[in-house]
Design a protein around this motif. Structure first.
Motif, PDB file in Angstrom:
ATOM      1  N   LYS A  49      -1.587  13.764 -13.034  1.00  0.00           N
ATOM      2  CA  LYS A  49      -0.178  13.428 -13.266  1.00  0.00           C
ATOM      3  C   LYS A  49       0.668  13.738 -12.033  1.00  0.00           C
ATOM      4  N   TYR A  85       2.602   9.240  -5.808  1.00  0.00           N
ATOM      5  CA  TYR A  85       2.351   7.860  -5.425  1.00  0.00           C
ATOM      6  C   TYR A  85       3.147   6.857  -6.246  1.00  0.00           C
ATOM      7  N   LYS A  86       3.809   7.340  -7.298  1.00  0.00           N
ATOM      8  CA  LYS A  86       4.663   6.512  -8.152  1.00  0.00           C
ATOM      9  C   LYS A  86       3.991   5.211  -8.593  1.00  0.00           C
ATOM     10  N   ILE A  87       2.811   5.382  -9.171  1.00  0.00           N
ATOM     11  CA  ILE A  87       2.038   4.228  -9.650  1.00  0.00           C
ATOM     12  C   ILE A  87       2.468   3.877 -11.054  1.00  0.00           C
ATOM     13  N   ASN A 132       0.020  11.037  -9.544  1.00  0.00           N
ATOM     14  CA  ASN A 132       0.687   9.818  -9.972  1.00  0.00           C
ATOM     15  C   ASN A 132       2.166   9.881  -9.616  1.00  0.00           C
TER      16      ASN A 132
END
Length: 81
Positions: free
Chosen positions: A73, A79-81, A76
């Motif tokens: 998390k 990387y702001k996926i 994530n």
């Protein structure tokens, strides 16, 4: 004891380069393998598990699975996926 599920290819790699001396192959099927580690969890081990990415799944114990999920998390979020 930490239990992991992995592909047969990754299991072969982990057999050649174990994560820990206590590592052992628990079971193997046509699709995947289950590996166990009798180790006291520490930050380096969690980093090793996360490093393996989607090639492994932590099955148990739940608290180690949650630590890996927390790291995923955080990644994530970076990387702001």
């Amino acid at each position: 004891e930490i239990t992991l599920r992995t592909s047969l290819k990754e299991a072969a790699y982990l057999c050649d380069l174990p994560l820990h001396p206590s590592q052992r192959l628990v079971s193997k099927s046509d699709r995947d393998a289950v590996i166990s580690l009798g180790v006291c969890p520490h930050d380096s081990l969690i980093m090793d598990l996360v490093r393996l990415g989607s090639r492994i799944e932590v099955l148990s114990p739940p608290e180690i699975r949650e630590r890996v999920i927390d790291e995923i998390k955080k990644m994530n979020g970076i990387y702001k996926i």
